[in-house]
Design a protein around this motif. Structure first.
Motif, PDB file in Angstrom:
ATOM      1  N   LEU A 187       0.847  -1.210  -0.108  1.00  0.00           N
ATOM      2  CA  LEU A 187      -0.019  -0.090   0.083  1.00  0.00           C
ATOM      3  C   LEU A 187       0.835   1.188  -0.063  1.00  0.00           C
ATOM      4  O   LEU A 187       0.687   2.305  -0.667  1.00  0.00           O
ATOM      5  CB  LEU A 187      -1.020  -0.037   1.233  1.00  0.00           C
ATOM      6  N   ALA A 188       1.967   1.097   0.823  1.00  0.00           N
ATOM      7  CA  ALA A 188       2.837   2.331   0.814  1.00  0.00           C
ATOM      8  C   ALA A 188       3.418   2.562  -0.581  1.00  0.00           C
ATOM      9  O   ALA A 188       3.723   3.690  -1.119  1.00  0.00           O
ATOM     10  CB  ALA A 188       3.736   2.390   2.043  1.00  0.00           C
ATOM     11  N   GLY A 189       3.806   1.392  -1.404  1.00  0.00           N
ATOM     12  CA  GLY A 189       4.166   1.573  -2.558  1.00  0.00           C
ATOM     13  C   GLY A 189       3.383   2.260  -3.443  1.00  0.00           C
ATOM     14  O   GLY A 189       3.832   3.054  -4.401  1.00  0.00           O
ATOM     15  N   GLY A 193       3.755   5.974  -5.839  1.00  0.00           N
ATOM     16  CA  GLY A 193       4.230   6.085  -7.055  1.00  0.00           C
ATOM     17  C   GLY A 193       4.096   5.048  -7.715  1.00  0.00           C
ATOM     18  O   GLY A 193       4.248   4.862  -8.950  1.00  0.00           O
ATOM     19  N   SER A 194       3.925   3.478  -7.183  1.00  0.00           N
ATOM     20  CA  SER A 194       4.254   2.382  -8.006  1.00  0.00           C
ATOM     21  C   SER A 194       2.612   2.100  -8.311  1.00  0.00           C
ATOM     22  O   SER A 194       1.819   1.458  -7.636  1.00  0.00           O
ATOM     23  CB  SER A 194       4.472   1.260  -6.693  1.00  0.00           C
ATOM     24  N   MET A 203       0.710  10.640   2.342  1.00  0.00           N
ATOM     25  CA  MET A 203       0.303   9.665   3.473  1.00  0.00           C
ATOM     26  C   MET A 203      -0.620  10.568   4.194  1.00  0.00           C
ATOM     27  O   MET A 203      -1.007  11.578   4.468  1.00  0.00           O
ATOM     28  CB  MET A 203       1.465   9.613   4.317  1.00  0.00           C
ATOM     29  N   THR A 204      -1.779   9.471   4.709  1.00  0.00           N
ATOM     30  CA  THR A 204      -2.824   9.927   5.491  1.00  0.00           C
ATOM     31  C   THR A 204      -2.717   8.809   6.846  1.00  0.00           C
ATOM     32  O   THR A 204      -1.889   8.216   7.122  1.00  0.00           O
ATOM     33  CB  THR A 204      -4.114   9.590   4.609  1.00  0.00           C
ATOM     34  N   MET A 235      -4.604   3.999 -11.085  1.00  0.00           N
ATOM     35  CA  MET A 235      -4.921   2.620 -11.026  1.00  0.00           C
ATOM     36  C   MET A 235      -3.763   1.858 -10.364  1.00  0.00           C
ATOM     37  O   MET A 235      -2.442   2.142 -10.736  1.00  0.00           O
ATOM     38  CB  MET A 235      -5.163   2.123 -12.607  1.00  0.00           C
ATOM     39  N   PRO A 236      -3.971   0.904  -9.488  1.00  0.00           N
ATOM     40  CA  PRO A 236      -2.820   0.038  -8.966  1.00  0.00           C
ATOM     41  C   PRO A 236      -2.305  -0.850 -10.135  1.00  0.00           C
ATOM     42  O   PRO A 236      -3.097  -1.197 -10.821  1.00  0.00           O
ATOM     43  CB  PRO A 236      -3.401  -0.618  -7.744  1.00  0.00           C
ATOM     44  N   THR A 237      -0.940  -1.404  -9.678  1.00  0.00           N
ATOM     45  CA  THR A 237      -0.437  -2.201 -10.870  1.00  0.00           C
ATOM     46  C   THR A 237      -0.436  -3.524 -10.189  1.00  0.00           C
ATOM     47  O   THR A 237      -0.601  -4.588 -10.781  1.00  0.00           O
ATOM     48  CB  THR A 237       1.153  -1.888 -11.019  1.00  0.00           C
TER      49      THR A 237
END
Length: 316
Positions: A187-189, A193-194, A203-204, A235-237
């Motif tokens: 999730l951090a990635g 930017g990932s 960050m929240t 969109m997530p990778t």
């Protein structure tokens, strides 16, 4: 008369003044820690209160009482010292009972807090409740976080109505404990930017973890920035990751400090569920752990919460 009381409450905590003709000269105010006799003394106390504190007063309802000369309101009241930005916010919920004179003026106001059983002046419970809030060491980072309104502030937990917010979530291995960190790096990635647009986000707080159960795996979720709707997020990778809309629900929350180890989280969940049942509220199955602080925050300063959704909650 209820309309006039509503108008008065709309102004006294923003302007810090009363409309004198709406009160009898011998107006009396009493709550678990204060007793003020006389309209002039009440007005002076209100001016002092609004000069020292940032105040928010939310009126949930206003209705005639059991007597013909009584009005009852339900409210949420919060106060924070203006000169000490890091101080804990003091939150109270409860009812006010107004007695009306024969001339249609406010004759007295008696406040009853949800958090204490002994609401008589001077209540030891009332003093302890204020000290517990004021001296709480738990800190909340200055980051985007889901907005909510406290509907009931009890001695050990809060009932909150959350506004809508968006999360990115990823499943955790089956059987993962509530304090597991599985999924955090993924999730951090994503927010750093990932993702398909290689877009970086802020960050929240908090990090939300739903523990794995026998029939299904748990999940970890990051709250997305308030400014970003679900359609504007990259969109997530990672195909396991989902973007979800949450909120618009009523939740019970129990806060505690320290390192949220599995056994401590499970015990907090049991305490919260037991308190809800004693108070006649209906908790749903399952729970979520909310962790607000980074790993470098001292354990005593950390804010952790167990959250349980409530069924069919109505603010009486």
């Amino acid at each position: 008369m209820t309309g006039r009381v509503r108008i008065e409450l709309d102004q006294i905590y923003t302007k810090g003044v009363i409309t004198e003709q709406r009160y009898t000269e011998d107006f009396c105010f009493v709550d678990p820690i204060l007793r003020i006799q006389g309209r002039a003394a009440f007005a002076q106390n209100l001016r002092l209160l609004t000069s020292v504190f940032d105040i928010e007063h939310v009126l949930h309802s206003i209705n005639p009482g059991d007597g013909t000369e009584e009005i009852v309101t339900r409210w949420t009241f919060s106060a924070k010292v203006k000169a000490i930005p890091w101080q804990q916010k003091l939150i109270f919920t409860g009812r006010s009972y107004y007695a009306i004179s024969g001339a249609g003026q406010l004759q007295s106001q008696r406040d009853v807090w949800d958090a204490v059983l002994d609401n008589d002046f001077l209540s030891v419970e009332g003093v302890q409740h204020i000290m517990k809030m004021a001296l709480s060491p738990m800190q909340t980072p200055n980051l985007d976080t889901p907005k909510y309104q406290v509907l009931k502030k009890m001695s050990d937990y809060e009932v909150r109505k959350y506004c809508q917010y968006v999360t990115a979530e990823i499943p955790m291995p089956s059987g993962s404990g509530p304090a597991s960190g599985s999924g955090f790096n993924d999730l951090a990635g994503y927010i750093f930017g990932s993702n398909k647009e290689q877009q970086k986000m802020e960050m929240t707080t908090p990090v939300l973890t739903t523990a794995g159960q026998t029939s299904k795996s748990g999940k970890m979720a990051f709250v997305m920035e308030e400014r970003m709707g679900i359609d504007s997020l990259p969109m997530p990778t990672d195909s396991r990751m989902q973007l979800m809309t949450e909120g618009n629900k009523v939740v019970a929350a129990l806060s505690f400090s320290g390192l949220p180890l599995d056994n401590e989280v499970i015990e907090a969940e049991r305490r919260l569920r037991g308190a809800l049942l004693v108070d006649g509220l209906l908790p749903e199955d399952g729970y979520t752990l909310a962790r607000y602080n980074d790993p470098f925050t001292l354990p005593i300063l950390r804010r952790n919460e167990v959250l349980i959704n409530l069924k069919d909650f109505e603010l009486e």
